[in-house]
Design an enzyme around this catalytic site. Structure first.
Site, short mmCIF file in Angstrom:
data_model
loop_
_atom_site.label_atom_id
_atom_site.label_comp_id
_atom_site.label_asym_id
_atom_site.label_seq_id
_atom_site.Cartn_x
_atom_site.Cartn_y
_atom_site.Cartn_z
N ASP A 49 4.67 0.67 3.60
CA ASP A 49 3.40 0.07 3.22
C ASP A 49 2.25 0.88 3.80
O ASP A 49 1.29 1.22 3.09
CB ASP A 49 3.34 -1.38 3.70
CG ASP A 49 2.01 -2.05 3.44
OD1 ASP A 49 1.56 -2.06 2.29
OD2 ASP A 49 1.41 -2.56 4.41
N ALA A 50 2.34 1.22 5.07
CA ALA A 50 1.27 1.98 5.74
C ALA A 50 1.17 3.40 5.19
O ALA A 50 0.07 3.91 4.95
CB ALA A 50 1.52 2.01 7.25
#
Length: 133
Positions: A19-20
């Site tokens: 996600d990051a």
């Protein structure tokens, strides 16, 4: 580089880092469009990082762009997700998005920068194409 096994790694942890990583790629891509107002950049970035956008990309990527191993990992990440009511999306889209993020996390931790960029930029292309239809 961290040792990761596509068949045994915790897909939730892979999605956490994925996600990051994906968010950074999207922000860099959006900044490259020459916008100067952060609110406009953020609005554009949301279309790429939201669950619905990632789910669209995941569906298309599984149609032949991804290797069998990558599809398997994405599906494991999708199936491992446990959600009751995701905000702003359907449970199915949220699960697919989580699977996509797990794949991104795996490629990042595995150190395969070339393949990571291929997958991320193809996902961005798919989402962009879908939003212009």
């Amino acid at each position: 580089m961290i040792e990761v096994d596509s068949k045994a790694s915790n897909t939730t942890a892979l999605a956490y880092i994925g996600d990051a990583v994906y968010e950074v790629y999207v922000r860099k891509y959006v900044m490259g469009k020459g916008m100067v107002r952060v609110d406009k950049m953020n609005s554009l970035a949301i279309s790429y990082v939201c669950a619905d956008g990632q789910a669209k990309a995941a569906r298309e990527l599984m149609k032949g762009f991804l290797t069998d191993e990558e599809v398997s990992l994405l599906k494991r990440g999708r199936n491992h997700t446990n959600t009751n009511k995701p905000r702003g999306s359907t449970p199915i889209a949220y699960k697919l998005a989580t699977g996509f993020e797990a794949l991104v996390g795996f490629l990042y931790l595995h150190g395969d920068a070339e393949r990571l960029e291929q997958v991320v930029f193809e996902a961005i292309r798919i989402i962009e194409e879908e939003s212009h239809e």
